[in-house]
Design a protein around this motif. Sequence first.
Motif, short mmCIF file in Angstrom:
data_model
loop_
_atom_site.label_atom_id
_atom_site.label_comp_id
_atom_site.label_asym_id
_atom_site.label_seq_id
_atom_site.Cartn_x
_atom_site.Cartn_y
_atom_site.Cartn_z
N LEU A 23 0.85 -1.19 0.00
CA LEU A 23 0.00 0.00 0.00
C LEU A 23 0.88 1.24 0.00
CD1 LEU A 23 -2.73 1.48 0.27
CD2 LEU A 23 -2.47 1.27 2.74
N THR A 24 0.67 2.08 -1.00
CA THR A 24 1.34 3.38 -1.06
C THR A 24 0.29 4.45 -0.79
OG1 THR A 24 2.82 2.51 -2.75
CG2 THR A 24 2.77 4.88 -2.48
N ARG A 25 0.47 5.20 0.26
CA ARG A 25 -0.48 6.26 0.58
C ARG A 25 -0.28 7.44 -0.37
NH1 ARG A 25 -3.22 4.46 4.61
NH2 ARG A 25 -2.29 3.20 6.23
N ILE A 26 -1.38 8.00 -0.83
CA ILE A 26 -1.31 9.12 -1.77
C ILE A 26 -1.75 10.41 -1.10
CG2 ILE A 26 -2.24 10.07 -3.92
CD1 ILE A 26 -2.38 7.20 -4.97
N ALA A 27 -2.94 10.41 -0.50
CA ALA A 27 -3.44 11.64 0.12
C ALA A 27 -4.42 11.31 1.23
CB ALA A 27 -4.13 12.52 -0.92
N LEU A 28 -4.44 12.17 2.22
CA LEU A 28 -5.38 12.06 3.32
C LEU A 28 -5.99 13.45 3.49
CD1 LEU A 28 -6.60 10.45 5.66
CD2 LEU A 28 -4.63 11.13 7.04
#
Length: 117
Positions: A23-28
């Motif tokens: 899992l690569t986080r992109i935006a929160l």
Amino acid sequence: MEIYQFKKEMGKKVTQFSSDFILTRIALTQKANIGCMHLEENGVIGFHQAVVPQLLLIVNGGGFVRGESNEFVKVQSGEAVFWEKDEWHETKTDTGLTALVIQSEKLDISSLMSLQK
């Protein structure tokens, strides 16, 4: 302008719920969590309940998804899968799959065109 990466090398391995993916986080944001899921050959996002409504957008490869039934449905690049909050679901692939995931309490998917199978 700034350039960012969301390659699988930038992500973290996920094994919760018998999963096997990166899992690569992109935006929160205050309303949404956006990430990229990288499943290698025989990868799986294990059977679990959606904490909030969830939209999975297949951007490369293909695989199989299911909701609360045991019946898997084939999905491929260019298709999206939506699960409601609390819905049990799973994703798996034999050949590899890359997907963007958008999770949010307020997720309006009314503009998506339904795919009749």
